[in-house]
Design a protein around this motif. Structure first.
Motif, PDB file in Angstrom:
ATOM      1  N   MET A 164       0.852  -1.175   0.000  1.00  0.00           N
ATOM      2  CA  MET A 164       0.000   0.000   0.000  1.00  0.00           C
ATOM      3  C   MET A 164       0.897   1.237   0.000  1.00  0.00           C
ATOM      4  O   MET A 164       1.918   1.260   0.676  1.00  0.00           O
ATOM      5  N   ILE A 165       0.492   2.245  -0.762  1.00  0.00           N
ATOM      6  CA  ILE A 165       1.213   3.513  -0.776  1.00  0.00           C
ATOM      7  C   ILE A 165       0.277   4.635  -0.351  1.00  0.00           C
ATOM      8  O   ILE A 165      -0.948   4.480  -0.408  1.00  0.00           O
ATOM      9  N   ILE A 166       0.874   5.734   0.069  1.00  0.00           N
ATOM     10  CA  ILE A 166       0.118   6.951   0.336  1.00  0.00           C
ATOM     11  C   ILE A 166       0.843   8.096  -0.360  1.00  0.00           C
ATOM     12  O   ILE A 166       2.068   8.205  -0.296  1.00  0.00           O
ATOM     13  N   VAL A 167       0.068   8.916  -1.052  1.00  0.00           N
ATOM     14  CA  VAL A 167       0.579  10.130  -1.693  1.00  0.00           C
ATOM     15  C   VAL A 167      -0.008  11.288  -0.915  1.00  0.00           C
ATOM     16  O   VAL A 167      -1.229  11.366  -0.728  1.00  0.00           O
ATOM     17  N   MET A 168       0.874  12.202  -0.448  1.00  0.00           N
ATOM     18  CA  MET A 168       0.417  13.261   0.453  1.00  0.00           C
ATOM     19  C   MET A 168       0.732  14.645  -0.097  1.00  0.00           C
ATOM     20  O   MET A 168       1.760  14.856  -0.735  1.00  0.00           O
ATOM     21  N   ASP A 169      -0.164  15.581   0.202  1.00  0.00           N
ATOM     22  CA  ASP A 169       0.045  16.979  -0.161  1.00  0.00           C
ATOM     23  C   ASP A 169      -0.606  17.857   0.900  1.00  0.00           C
ATOM     24  O   ASP A 169      -1.550  17.431   1.573  1.00  0.00           O
ATOM     25  N   VAL A 170      -0.084  19.066   1.031  1.00  0.00           N
ATOM     26  CA  VAL A 170      -0.588  20.026   2.022  1.00  0.00           C
ATOM     27  C   VAL A 170      -0.866  21.342   1.324  1.00  0.00           C
ATOM     28  O   VAL A 170      -0.086  21.805   0.501  1.00  0.00           O
ATOM     29  N   GLY A 178      -4.168  12.699   2.115  1.00  0.00           N
ATOM     30  CA  GLY A 178      -3.447  11.474   1.804  1.00  0.00           C
ATOM     31  C   GLY A 178      -4.305  10.605   0.915  1.00  0.00           C
ATOM     32  O   GLY A 178      -5.458  10.336   1.236  1.00  0.00           O
ATOM     33  N   VAL A 179      -3.755  10.223  -0.222  1.00  0.00           N
ATOM     34  CA  VAL A 179      -4.448   9.356  -1.173  1.00  0.00           C
ATOM     35  C   VAL A 179      -3.782   7.987  -1.113  1.00  0.00           C
ATOM     36  O   VAL A 179      -2.562   7.882  -1.248  1.00  0.00           O
ATOM     37  N   ILE A 205       5.800   6.051   0.987  1.00  0.00           N
ATOM     38  CA  ILE A 205       5.164   7.365   1.154  1.00  0.00           C
ATOM     39  C   ILE A 205       5.682   8.253   0.025  1.00  0.00           C
ATOM     40  O   ILE A 205       6.891   8.297  -0.228  1.00  0.00           O
ATOM     41  N   ILE A 206       4.776   8.953  -0.632  1.00  0.00           N
ATOM     42  CA  ILE A 206       5.157   9.909  -1.669  1.00  0.00           C
ATOM     43  C   ILE A 206       4.698  11.277  -1.205  1.00  0.00           C
ATOM     44  O   ILE A 206       3.531  11.462  -0.848  1.00  0.00           O
ATOM     45  N   ILE A 262       9.743   4.345   6.737  1.00  0.00           N
ATOM     46  CA  ILE A 262       9.059   3.905   5.525  1.00  0.00           C
ATOM     47  C   ILE A 262       9.723   4.626   4.352  1.00  0.00           C
ATOM     48  O   ILE A 262       9.853   5.858   4.393  1.00  0.00           O
ATOM     49  N   PRO A 263      10.152   3.892   3.318  1.00  0.00           N
ATOM     50  CA  PRO A 263      10.765   4.548   2.164  1.00  0.00           C
ATOM     51  C   PRO A 263       9.892   5.699   1.663  1.00  0.00           C
ATOM     52  O   PRO A 263       8.661   5.580   1.609  1.00  0.00           O
TER      53      PRO A 263
END
Length: 165
Positions: A1-7, A18-19, A71-72, A96-97
């Motif tokens: 599972m990955i999460i892509v995050m933006d603020v 977080g997507v 995590i991206i 986490i990478p």
């Protein structure tokens, strides 16, 4: 599972999104989380991570991080110097990478071969990583779904953070 995050920052609060997706090349998300954050640091030139990290932590504290493989983030994961980057701070906290995808070059980054061109865009993304190799991070971003400069999941996180979805 990955999460892509933006603020996204407003005058008095930030909105962090977080997507989640099963894989980096997923064509759709399998969920998202969006929070308002008021307790984050002030902007300090060259110390961006101090402002952004509390927002990212707000999301990651709401989930079981053991499900995450990657995590991206929107920003730099490594500068190739002693200067602490956002991605390094995230990795050091969660082990986490972390891949950083930035839209603009940063004067503090001394790493080579960070540019990734996607779609027909003449403007590169600047991809750095912490916890995985730079080459692997570039390959992942190159292969992420979407035909445009920004991968689909990155654009989705940006839109959620801005409240546009």
């Amino acid at each position: 599972m990955i999460i892509v995050m933006d603020v996204d920052y407003g005058e008095r609060e930030a909105c962090v999104a977080g997507v989640f997706a099963e894989r980096t090349d997923s064509k759709e998300s399998c969920g998202f989380l969006r929070l308002k954050v008021t307790d984050y640091g002030n902007y300090e030139s060259g110390q961006f991570y101090k402002r952004e990290l509390p927002c990212i932590q707000a999301i990651l504290e709401k989930i079981n991080c053991k499900i995450l493989d990657l995590i991206i983030i929107d920003g730099y994961a490594d500068f190739g110097t002693q200067r602490v980057s956002l991605g390094q701070a995230v990795y050091n906290t969660y082990q986490i990478p972390t891949i950083g995808i930035a839209k603009k070059a940063c004067q503090y980054c001394h790493l080579m071969n960070t540019e990734v061109f996607r779609g027909s865009s003449k403007s590169p993304l600047f991809v750095t990583s912490y916890g995985i190799s730079q080459e692997e991070a570039r390959d992942i971003v190159t292969c992420m779904s979407g035909k445009n400069r920004l991968p689909y999941l990155v654009k989705l996180a940006d839109s959620y953070a801005r409240g546009n979805l």
